[in-house]
Design a protein around this motif. Structure first.
Motif, PDB file in Angstrom:
ATOM      1  N   PRO A   1       5.063   3.397  12.506  1.00 23.54           N
ATOM      2  CA  PRO A   1       5.829   3.286  11.260  1.00 23.54           C
ATOM      3  C   PRO A   1       5.073   3.670   9.988  1.00 23.54           C
ATOM      4  CG  PRO A   1       5.339   1.108  12.143  1.00 23.54           C
ATOM      5  CD  PRO A   1       4.862   2.104  13.142  1.00 23.54           C
ATOM      6  N   TYR A   2       3.741   3.745  10.068  1.00 28.54           N
ATOM      7  CA  TYR A   2       2.955   4.090   8.885  1.00 28.54           C
ATOM      8  C   TYR A   2       1.956   5.192   9.212  1.00 28.54           C
ATOM      9  CZ  TYR A   2       4.988  -0.224   7.263  1.00 28.54           C
ATOM     10  OH  TYR A   2       5.896  -1.193   6.917  1.00 28.54           O
ATOM     11  N   GLY A   3       1.613   5.934   8.172  1.00 23.48           N
ATOM     12  CA  GLY A   3       0.657   7.013   8.356  1.00 23.48           C
ATOM     13  C   GLY A   3      -0.124   7.275   7.087  1.00 23.48           C
ATOM     14  N   ILE A   4      -1.034   8.233   7.191  1.00 25.12           N
ATOM     15  CA  ILE A   4      -1.859   8.620   6.049  1.00 25.12           C
ATOM     16  C   ILE A   4      -1.852  10.134   5.931  1.00 25.12           C
ATOM     17  CG2 ILE A   4      -4.202   8.665   5.097  1.00 25.12           C
ATOM     18  CD1 ILE A   4      -4.762   6.044   6.536  1.00 25.12           C
TER      19      ILE A   4
ATOM     20  N   LEU B   1      -2.011  10.314  11.435  1.00 26.01           N
ATOM     21  CA  LEU B   1      -2.740  11.060  10.416  1.00 26.01           C
ATOM     22  C   LEU B   1      -2.119  12.434  10.250  1.00 26.01           C
ATOM     23  CD1 LEU B   1      -6.419  10.209  11.443  1.00 26.01           C
ATOM     24  CD2 LEU B   1      -4.977   9.054   9.755  1.00 26.01           C
ATOM     25  N   SER B   2      -1.778  12.787   9.000  1.00 30.26           N
ATOM     26  CA  SER B   2      -1.236  14.105   8.683  1.00 30.26           C
ATOM     27  C   SER B   2      -2.292  14.886   7.927  1.00 30.26           C
ATOM     28  CB  SER B   2       0.009  13.983   7.798  1.00 30.26           C
ATOM     29  OG  SER B   2       0.993  13.229   8.448  1.00 30.26           O
ATOM     30  N   MET B   3      -2.599  16.072   8.451  1.00 31.46           N
ATOM     31  CA  MET B   3      -3.589  16.929   7.802  1.00 31.46           C
ATOM     32  C   MET B   3      -2.926  18.268   7.537  1.00 31.46           C
ATOM     33  SD  MET B   3      -6.844  15.791  10.118  1.00 31.46           S
ATOM     34  CE  MET B   3      -5.915  15.275  11.563  1.00 31.46           C
ATOM     35  N   ASP B   4      -2.413  18.465   6.315  1.00 33.15           N
ATOM     36  CA  ASP B   4      -1.721  19.703   5.988  1.00 33.15           C
ATOM     37  C   ASP B   4      -2.714  20.854   5.827  1.00 33.15           C
ATOM     38  OD1 ASP B   4      -2.844  19.471   3.454  1.00 33.15           O
ATOM     39  OD2 ASP B   4      -0.985  18.902   2.471  1.00 33.15           O
ATOM     40  N   ASP B   5      -2.195  22.054   5.586  1.00 36.37           N
ATOM     41  CA  ASP B   5      -3.051  23.238   5.486  1.00 36.37           C
ATOM     42  C   ASP B   5      -4.093  23.124   4.380  1.00 36.37           C
ATOM     43  OD1 ASP B   5      -1.797  24.418   7.614  1.00 36.37           O
ATOM     44  OD2 ASP B   5      -0.381  25.543   6.390  1.00 36.37           O
TER      45      ASP B   5
ATOM     46  N   ARG C   1      -3.302   9.243   1.240  1.00 31.84           N
ATOM     47  CA  ARG C   1      -2.114   8.531   0.735  1.00 31.84           C
ATOM     48  C   ARG C   1      -1.414   7.836   1.887  1.00 31.84           C
ATOM     49  NH1 ARG C   1       3.318   9.356   0.040  1.00 31.84           N
ATOM     50  NH2 ARG C   1       3.194  11.426   0.959  1.00 31.84           N
ATOM     51  N   PHE C   2      -1.238   6.534   1.742  1.00 34.00           N
ATOM     52  CA  PHE C   2      -0.555   5.707   2.745  1.00 34.00           C
ATOM     53  C   PHE C   2       0.947   5.879   2.580  1.00 34.00           C
ATOM     54  CE2 PHE C   2       1.041   1.575   4.311  1.00 34.00           C
ATOM     55  CZ  PHE C   2       0.459   1.562   5.566  1.00 34.00           C
ATOM     56  N   LYS C   3       1.648   6.029   3.702  1.00 36.18           N
ATOM     57  CA  LYS C   3       3.097   6.279   3.624  1.00 36.18           C
ATOM     58  C   LYS C   3       3.828   5.625   4.792  1.00 36.18           C
ATOM     59  CE  LYS C   3       2.678  10.515   6.296  1.00 36.18           C
ATOM     60  NZ  LYS C   3       2.879  11.939   6.352  1.00 36.18           N
ATOM     61  N   ALA C   4       5.105   5.396   4.594  1.00 38.69           N
ATOM     62  CA  ALA C   4       5.990   4.962   5.673  1.00 38.69           C
ATOM     63  C   ALA C   4       6.494   6.233   6.350  1.00 38.69           C
ATOM     64  CB  ALA C   4       7.152   4.155   5.116  1.00 38.69           C
ATOM     65  N   THR C   5       6.495   6.253   7.687  1.00 39.24           N
ATOM     66  CA  THR C   5       6.882   7.474   8.407  1.00 39.24           C
ATOM     67  C   THR C   5       8.322   7.462   8.873  1.00 39.24           C
ATOM     68  OG1 THR C   5       6.192   6.592  10.548  1.00 39.24           O
ATOM     69  CG2 THR C   5       4.531   7.796   9.257  1.00 39.24           C
TER      70      THR C   5
ATOM     71  N   TYR D   1       0.784  -1.232   0.000  1.00 40.04           N
ATOM     72  CA  TYR D   1       0.000   0.000   0.000  1.00 40.04           C
ATOM     73  C   TYR D   1       0.819   1.287   0.000  1.00 40.04           C
ATOM     74  CZ  TYR D   1      -4.118  -2.826   0.987  1.00 40.04           C
ATOM     75  OH  TYR D   1      -5.138  -3.733   0.913  1.00 40.04           O
ATOM     76  N   VAL D   2       2.087   1.232   0.382  1.00 39.91           N
ATOM     77  CA  VAL D   2       2.903   2.456   0.474  1.00 39.91           C
ATOM     78  C   VAL D   2       2.867   3.208  -0.856  1.00 39.91           C
ATOM     79  CG1 VAL D   2       5.242   3.360   0.774  1.00 39.91           C
ATOM     80  CG2 VAL D   2       4.390   1.603   2.315  1.00 39.91           C
TER      81      VAL D   2
END
Length: 138
Positions: free
Chosen positions: A118-121, A75-79, A108-112, A44-45
């Motif tokens: 270790p993973y985030g969105i 969870l990352s929520m940018d501006d 978007r699924f990502k490795a942190t 999924y990355v």
């Protein structure tokens, strides 16, 4: 002649209706479980995922977790995402101390690179947010 024209018009109308129903269904992608996504994370990355879990905020970090397998995603929520009504409402809901909410997150699924999470969105949208009573949500 009129029967043939009527049959064609009816066939076209049915086809358009059926394709409209199919298009409406495709918008509501059923969410994956966090457990299945984390369990096969390399698959999924870098892709977009739709997952459902329990969201909470501790300090400045918002996570989405699943008690079935004790997995969680940051969870990352940018501006830009925060300007969307659904994301800003979600952020306000789970930003309060001790508040948890059941939610479906798309992003978007990502490795942190973080050992703890270790993973985030990168969150693009949020739907079906239901605030949970204090005793629920794991």
């Amino acid at each position: 002649m009129k029967a043939v024209t009527f049959a064609r018009a009816t066939g076209v109308a049915i086809l358009l209706f059926a394709s409209g129903v199919a298009a409406a269904r495709s918008d509501d992608t059923p969410p994956d479980s966090i457990c299945s996504v984390v369990g096969t994370a390399q698959r999924y990355v870098g892709t977009t995922v739709t997952v459902r879990g329990v969201a909470s905020t501790e300090g400045k970090v918002t996570t989405l977790s699943d008690t079935q397998c004790a997995a969680s995603l940051s969870l990352s929520m940018d501006d830009n995402a925060s300007k969307k009504r659904d994301v800003s409402a979600f952020r306000r809901t789970v930003g309060e101390k001790g508040v948890k909410a059941d939610a479906t997150v798309f992003g978007r699924f990502k490795a942190t690179g973080d050992a703890k999470a270790p993973y985030g969105i990168d969150v693009y949208s949020v739907r079906d947010v239901n605030e949970l009573p204090a005793a629920e949500g794991g």
